[in-house]
Design a protein around this motif. Structure first.
Motif, PDB file in Angstrom:
ATOM      1  N   ASP A  61       8.660 -10.426  16.891  1.00  0.00           N
ATOM      2  CA  ASP A  61       9.066 -11.673  16.167  1.00  0.00           C
ATOM      3  C   ASP A  61      10.060 -11.175  15.313  1.00  0.00           C
ATOM      4  OD1 ASP A  61       9.349 -14.245  15.428  1.00  0.00           O
ATOM      5  OD2 ASP A  61       7.638 -14.409  13.965  1.00  0.00           O
ATOM      6  N   PRO A  62      11.115 -10.709  15.970  1.00  0.00           N
ATOM      7  CA  PRO A  62      12.340 -10.363  15.024  1.00  0.00           C
ATOM      8  C   PRO A  62      13.052 -11.468  14.092  1.00  0.00           C
ATOM      9  CG  PRO A  62      12.935 -10.141  17.154  1.00  0.00           C
ATOM     10  CD  PRO A  62      11.529 -10.422  17.444  1.00  0.00           C
ATOM     11  N   ALA A 114      20.513 -23.869  22.893  1.00  0.00           N
ATOM     12  CA  ALA A 114      20.353 -25.358  23.280  1.00  0.00           C
ATOM     13  C   ALA A 114      20.502 -26.206  22.062  1.00  0.00           C
ATOM     14  CB  ALA A 114      19.562 -25.664  24.117  1.00  0.00           C
ATOM     15  N   ASP A 115      19.739 -25.615  20.806  1.00  0.00           N
ATOM     16  CA  ASP A 115      19.639 -26.502  19.699  1.00  0.00           C
ATOM     17  C   ASP A 115      20.736 -26.258  18.740  1.00  0.00           C
ATOM     18  OD1 ASP A 115      19.338 -23.812  18.948  1.00  0.00           O
ATOM     19  OD2 ASP A 115      17.446 -23.936  17.797  1.00  0.00           O
ATOM     20  N   ARG A 116      22.134 -25.700  19.313  1.00  0.00           N
ATOM     21  CA  ARG A 116      23.351 -25.755  18.486  1.00  0.00           C
ATOM     22  C   ARG A 116      22.996 -24.944  17.318  1.00  0.00           C
ATOM     23  NH1 ARG A 116      25.176 -31.886  19.352  1.00  0.00           N
ATOM     24  NH2 ARG A 116      24.858 -32.121  21.439  1.00  0.00           N
ATOM     25  N   ILE A 117      22.442 -23.888  17.270  1.00  0.00           N
ATOM     26  CA  ILE A 117      22.280 -22.840  16.386  1.00  0.00           C
ATOM     27  C   ILE A 117      22.524 -21.318  16.892  1.00  0.00           C
ATOM     28  CG2 ILE A 117      20.999 -21.642  14.638  1.00  0.00           C
ATOM     29  CD1 ILE A 117      19.195 -24.123  14.488  1.00  0.00           C
ATOM     30  N   ILE A 118      23.613 -20.634  16.374  1.00  0.00           N
ATOM     31  CA  ILE A 118      23.829 -19.442  16.765  1.00  0.00           C
ATOM     32  C   ILE A 118      23.268 -18.557  15.655  1.00  0.00           C
ATOM     33  CG2 ILE A 118      25.643 -17.781  16.933  1.00  0.00           C
ATOM     34  CD1 ILE A 118      27.756 -19.937  17.162  1.00  0.00           C
ATOM     35  N   ARG A 119      22.303 -17.791  16.428  1.00  0.00           N
ATOM     36  CA  ARG A 119      21.527 -16.583  15.762  1.00  0.00           C
ATOM     37  C   ARG A 119      22.060 -15.325  15.845  1.00  0.00           C
ATOM     38  NH1 ARG A 119      18.407 -20.637  17.685  1.00  0.00           N
ATOM     39  NH2 ARG A 119      16.599 -21.688  16.288  1.00  0.00           N
ATOM     40  N   VAL A 120      21.950 -14.621  14.934  1.00  0.00           N
ATOM     41  CA  VAL A 120      22.632 -12.861  14.775  1.00  0.00           C
ATOM     42  C   VAL A 120      21.170 -12.129  14.843  1.00  0.00           C
ATOM     43  CG1 VAL A 120      24.040 -11.337  13.880  1.00  0.00           C
ATOM     44  CG2 VAL A 120      24.803 -13.954  13.947  1.00  0.00           C
ATOM     45  N   TYR A 121      21.127 -11.260  15.483  1.00  0.00           N
ATOM     46  CA  TYR A 121      20.288 -10.311  15.636  1.00  0.00           C
ATOM     47  C   TYR A 121      20.615  -8.837  15.456  1.00  0.00           C
ATOM     48  CZ  TYR A 121      16.886 -13.979  16.860  1.00  0.00           C
ATOM     49  OH  TYR A 121      16.369 -15.281  17.112  1.00  0.00           O
ATOM     50  N   ASP A 122      19.866  -7.906  14.979  1.00  0.00           N
ATOM     51  CA  ASP A 122      19.976  -6.718  14.986  1.00  0.00           C
ATOM     52  C   ASP A 122      19.365  -5.859  16.293  1.00  0.00           C
ATOM     53  OD1 ASP A 122      20.974  -4.056  13.712  1.00  0.00           O
ATOM     54  OD2 ASP A 122      19.006  -3.623  13.834  1.00  0.00           O
ATOM     55  N   SER A 123      19.967  -5.374  17.247  1.00  0.00           N
ATOM     56  CA  SER A 123      19.328  -4.758  18.473  1.00  0.00           C
ATOM     57  C   SER A 123      18.266  -3.514  18.143  1.00  0.00           C
ATOM     58  CB  SER A 123      20.290  -4.334  19.427  1.00  0.00           C
ATOM     59  OG  SER A 123      20.952  -3.285  18.795  1.00  0.00           O
ATOM     60  N   LYS A 124      18.469  -2.801  17.062  1.00  0.00           N
ATOM     61  CA  LYS A 124      17.357  -1.764  16.638  1.00  0.00           C
ATOM     62  C   LYS A 124      16.264  -2.497  16.094  1.00  0.00           C
ATOM     63  CE  LYS A 124      20.475   2.011  15.513  1.00  0.00           C
ATOM     64  NZ  LYS A 124      20.824   3.032  14.328  1.00  0.00           N
ATOM     65  N   THR A 125      16.239  -3.406  15.421  1.00  0.00           N
ATOM     66  CA  THR A 125      14.984  -4.342  15.102  1.00  0.00           C
ATOM     67  C   THR A 125      14.433  -5.089  16.240  1.00  0.00           C
ATOM     68  OG1 THR A 125      16.284  -4.776  12.855  1.00  0.00           O
ATOM     69  CG2 THR A 125      14.202  -5.988  13.637  1.00  0.00           C
ATOM     70  N   VAL A 126      15.084  -5.309  17.235  1.00  0.00           N
ATOM     71  CA  VAL A 126      14.500  -6.108  18.357  1.00  0.00           C
ATOM     72  C   VAL A 126      13.677  -4.902  19.128  1.00  0.00           C
ATOM     73  CG1 VAL A 126      14.849  -7.204  20.394  1.00  0.00           C
ATOM     74  CG2 VAL A 126      16.001  -7.940  18.526  1.00  0.00           C
ATOM     75  N   LEU A 127      14.348  -3.781  19.207  1.00  0.00           N
ATOM     76  CA  LEU A 127      13.425  -2.862  20.086  1.00  0.00           C
ATOM     77  C   LEU A 127      12.270  -2.231  19.397  1.00  0.00           C
ATOM     78  CD1 LEU A 127      16.528  -0.865  21.437  1.00  0.00           C
ATOM     79  CD2 LEU A 127      15.107  -2.254  22.693  1.00  0.00           C
ATOM     80  N   GLU A 128      12.437  -2.213  18.021  1.00  0.00           N
ATOM     81  CA  GLU A 128      11.214  -1.681  17.264  1.00  0.00           C
ATOM     82  C   GLU A 128      10.192  -2.789  17.197  1.00  0.00           C
ATOM     83  OE1 GLU A 128      12.989  -0.987  13.309  1.00  0.00           O
ATOM     84  OE2 GLU A 128      13.830   0.895  14.110  1.00  0.00           O
TER      85      GLU A 128
END
Length: 251
Positions: A238-239, A218-232
């Protein structure tokens, strides 16, 4: 001279487009099949139009719903399509025959529907102000458990690229990663804006290849994450996003 300085006022989107697909009605939503050869367009009058994207011609038209179609999704092999309408119904269609295989009715409008990336017998439904539902074609269903602390039912959900996990996001910025088979919580994190405020998750989308996924908030920012980092990072992690995409001029 620096090329970036010379092109600082150039538009950041293409000035020319490849072509226009003249739809028979107002297009609301669209999606490609896995190979990119077929484009399904859900229309405002309830019809679904299939375009052969190689010849840019209409291959088939299905009178699917009475009300506008809000979401469509192909199965992996590309011969089935699941569609959702604002009349609270979800239907599975045989693309070759145009016949409806199954139809399901929900108590609230549907925000998103998605076939399992590997299993044609399952699909994910995100009803409005309700926890996401994992539905099997034979009639069974399981409710995706929301975060117990937040109790926020403004939930969006999506399968990852292989369908091993389901990622859910709520109106308070909390993202949960659940095993798609056991619905066990594998990881979680919160999307924050600044140091204190949180922002609602609007959309979760995964790349066709690789492990990246993006969150539209909703803050109009598109954030790109790595799914492996999120699982680790595990639960309450706090990825750090790989990228933050934002229009600094007009948001």
């Amino acid at each position: 001279m620096n090329l970036e300085l010379l092109e600082s006022f150039v538009q950041n989107y293409p000035e020319e487009f490849d072509g226009v697909l003249d739809c028979i009605s107002v297009a609301v939503t669209c999606t490609f099949n896995r190979l990119g050869t077929l484009l399904a367009v859900g229309c405002n009058d309830g019809r679904i139009v299939f375009w052969d994207f190689l010849t840019r011609g209409i291959a088939k038209v299905i009178s699917a719903h009475v009300h506008p179609v809000c979401c469509v999704s192909f199965n992996r092999r590309g011969y089935k399509l699941v569609s959702a309408s604002i009349d609270n119904t979800v239907a599975i269609w045989d693309i070759l025959t145009g016949e409806c295989d199954q139809k399901y009715r929900f108590p609230s409008p549907i925000l998103k529907v998605q076939f399992h990336p590997r299993d044609d017998g399952q699909f994910l439904v995100c009803p409005m102000r309700h926890a996401a539902v994992l539905v099997t074609v034979d009639g069974g269903h399981r409710i995706i458990p929301p975060e117990e602390e937040d109790n926020d039912l403004n939930i969006v959900a999506s399968f990852d690229r292989r369908g091993d996990h389901i990622y859910t996001g709520n109106g308070r910025g909390k993202v949960l990663v659940l095993c798609s088979k056991t619905l066990e919580n594998k990881a979680s994190f919160k999307v924050t804006q600044g140091t204190t405020s949180v922002t609602a998750i609007k959309t979760i989308e995964f790349s066709r290849r690789g492990n990246s996924f993006l969150l539209n908030s909703a803050d109009r920012i598109i954030r790109v994450y790595d799914s492996k980092t999120v699982l680790e990072c595990g639960k309450d992690g706090d990825p750090e996003p790989l990228q933050r995409l934002q229009d600094l001029v007009n948001k």
